[in-house]
Scaffold this motif. Structure first.
Motif, PDB file in Angstrom:
ATOM      1  N   SER A  22     -20.429 -40.486 -27.547  1.00  0.00           N
ATOM      2  CA  SER A  22     -20.542 -41.700 -26.725  1.00  0.00           C
ATOM      3  C   SER A  22     -21.822 -41.738 -25.879  1.00  0.00           C
ATOM      4  O   SER A  22     -21.984 -42.645 -25.061  1.00  0.00           O
ATOM      5  CB  SER A  22     -19.330 -41.806 -25.802  1.00  0.00           C
ATOM      6  N   VAL A  25     -24.023 -44.971 -25.898  1.00  0.00           N
ATOM      7  CA  VAL A  25     -23.376 -46.050 -25.137  1.00  0.00           C
ATOM      8  C   VAL A  25     -23.508 -45.774 -23.644  1.00  0.00           C
ATOM      9  O   VAL A  25     -23.731 -46.684 -22.843  1.00  0.00           O
ATOM     10  CB  VAL A  25     -21.897 -46.189 -25.542  1.00  0.00           C
ATOM     11  N   ALA A  28     -26.907 -46.816 -22.392  1.00  0.00           N
ATOM     12  CA  ALA A  28     -27.329 -48.186 -22.702  1.00  0.00           C
ATOM     13  C   ALA A  28     -27.439 -49.006 -21.422  1.00  0.00           C
ATOM     14  O   ALA A  28     -26.654 -48.842 -20.492  1.00  0.00           O
ATOM     15  CB  ALA A  28     -26.337 -48.837 -23.665  1.00  0.00           C
TER      16      ALA A  28
END
Length: 478
Positions: A22, A25, A28
């Motif tokens: 992850s 993400v 981001a």
């Protein structure tokens, strides 16, 4: 260096490293060109988790950043090779106390969360005009909104905050407790700690408002500017508008985003002179209040690359707006960027009644203008975008004869942190090791805060003498 497992054991939240699936993400951001390769991201659940993250970063001499909404065109919420505290996953709740008209809002909440929860009680406060913006950055840096005509800036409506400081203290900041810290965070940005909760003053609000877009062709610029000049001189507390110069379907246009805090009939009567100018589209209508701050969302979606540059204009000017329209057409035709220039005509009368010394945020405000360049592909185009934005700002300031400030609204200034030009310093899109404070960061802070800078230095010395928090207009302790 301490093992990251020590940090995992010390926090209740989630710890994400580059080895986790992850991770991409986790780093981001709204603007893809501001993403950085962190060493560790901590999704904190409590102020104590924030304390543990700060102490881990300091013990290992790692740079530190805080992510609330991550909605900024600079790397304030990202850091290469360092620790990121991310408040957005767990510390994002909103609780409204209708008996006191106060909203208790987690530092990781979005304005959408605040708008939707508060209006259930017929209440609202001054928030951002894009509702997927985080409450943290906007609240610490000033905060204009559609309700500013009645209630001033967002910082004028922060009644209290919970702040984790650089030494690991968890402090309440208000007029009675730590008043110097309370003063500093209302416009001084993230220079003094991590705000895990804001308490906002809420006000009675109509469940519906009049708002929406009206689109005009370039030949209507002079009419619009002349009308705007007269209208803004006597602007009412319940009205404001944003005028956008952009390109749609290959053609430069002027778009008015109208707002009136009342019914459609009242709004149309209020803006009759503008609506009487021939236009090609009229989407203004009566909408639920909680939709108001979503009207611009599609034009600033997550995941694109963005470069923003702020400026201001004391008096509307047709010649420079026409030149901006021409420039927008040229930039769009070149095919690299989608340009938009926003002229923000918020009612500033209430905000300007606040004395300069009451908060770090400089008053004597005139309308802000925001240049936005968006693109989809190569993040290395940031340097090119910066040069184009400078050209737009030069056009905007061309007829202002010294009335424009040297630096725009601080939340619109992305180049405070970074290499010598405030941007990336290598051609490798994943190599940020050379990122560092801009050599002129102190000069920029002095311009941003003006006469309040010396007091901010004193507050900085009290709460962060080692410049641990340094991602947004860093202040030299003194």
């Amino acid at each position: 260096m301490s093992d990251v497992l020590d940090l995992v054991k010390a926090v209740n939240g989630d710890v994400v490293t580059p080895l986790d699936p992850s991770f991409r993400v986790a780093i981001a951001r709204w603007a893809r060109n501001t993403e950085r390769e962190a060493r560790v991201v901590v999704f904190t659940k409590t102020p104590q988790d924030v304390v543990a993250s700060i102490l881990y970063a300091k013990a290992n001499n790692l740079p530190f950043a805080v992510r609330g909404g991550g909605h900024y065109a600079g790397p304030a919420s990202s850091v290469a090779g360092g620790v990121v505290v991310d408040l957005s996953r767990y510390m994002n709740t909103v609780r409204v106390d209708p008996d006191t008209d106060l909203g208790y809002v987690g530092g990781g909440a979005l304005w959408k969360d605040v708008d939707e929860e508060a209006i259930k009680f017929g209440l609202a406060t001054v928030g951002g005009t894009v509702n997927h913006t985080g409450v943290g950055g906007l609240s610490l840096g000033g905060g204009f909104g559609w309700l500013s005509g009645r209630y001033g800036l967002t910082i004028d409506n922060v009644r209290q905050a919970t702040v984790v400081t650089a030494n690991g203290s968890i402090l309440t900041a208000n007029t009675e407790e730590n008043p110097d810290l309370y003063w500093g965070i209302r416009g001084g940005g993230s220079n003094f700690g991590v705000v895990t909760e804001f308490v906002y003053q809420l006000y009675p609000q109509n469940k519906t408002v009049f708002a929406g877009y009206v689109v005009f062709t370039p030949d209507k610029v002079e009419q619009i500017v002349n009308l705007t000049t007269a209208w803004f001189r006597t602007i009412k507390p319940d009205e404001s508008m944003i005028q956008a110069v952009t390109v749609k379907d290959g053609h430069p246009v002027v778009v008015l985003l109208l707002f009136y805090n009342g019914s459609e009939a009242q709004g149309r009567e209020n803006y009759k002179a503008f609506l009487d100018i021939e236009h090609v589209f009229d989407g203004a209508t009566e909408i639920p209040y909680e939709q108001l701050n979503s009207l611009q969302n599609n034009s600033v979606e997550h995941g694109r690359c963005y470069y923003l540059q702020g400026s201001n204009q004391a008096v509307p000017d047709a010649a420079s707006m026409l030149a901006v329209l021409t420039k927008c057409g040229e930039v769009a035709e070149a095919g690299n960027f989608k340009p938009t220039v926003l002229y923000e005509y918020f009612n500033l009368n209430k905000a300007n009644t606040v004395d300069d010394a009451a908060t770090p945020f400089r008053r004597g405000l005139t309308p802000s203008i925001l240049t936005i360049l968006a693109w989809e592909d190569d993040v290395l185009k940031t340097t090119i975008a910066k040069d184009i934005a400078k050209e737009f700002v030069a056009i905007i300031k061309s007829n202002q004869e010294g009335t424009a400030r040297e630096i725009g609204y601080p939340n619109y200034e992305p180049d405070v942190f970074g290499g010598p030009d405030g941007l990336r310093t290598t051609d490798n899109s994943k190599d940020w090791e050379n990122e560092r404070l801009s050599p002129d960061f102190d000069a920029k802070a002095k311009l941003a805060f003006g006469p309040n800078y010396h007091k901010l230095q004193q507050v900085k010395m009290l709460y962060d003498p080692d410049l641990f928090f340094n991602r947004w207009f860093p202040i030299t302790p003194a």
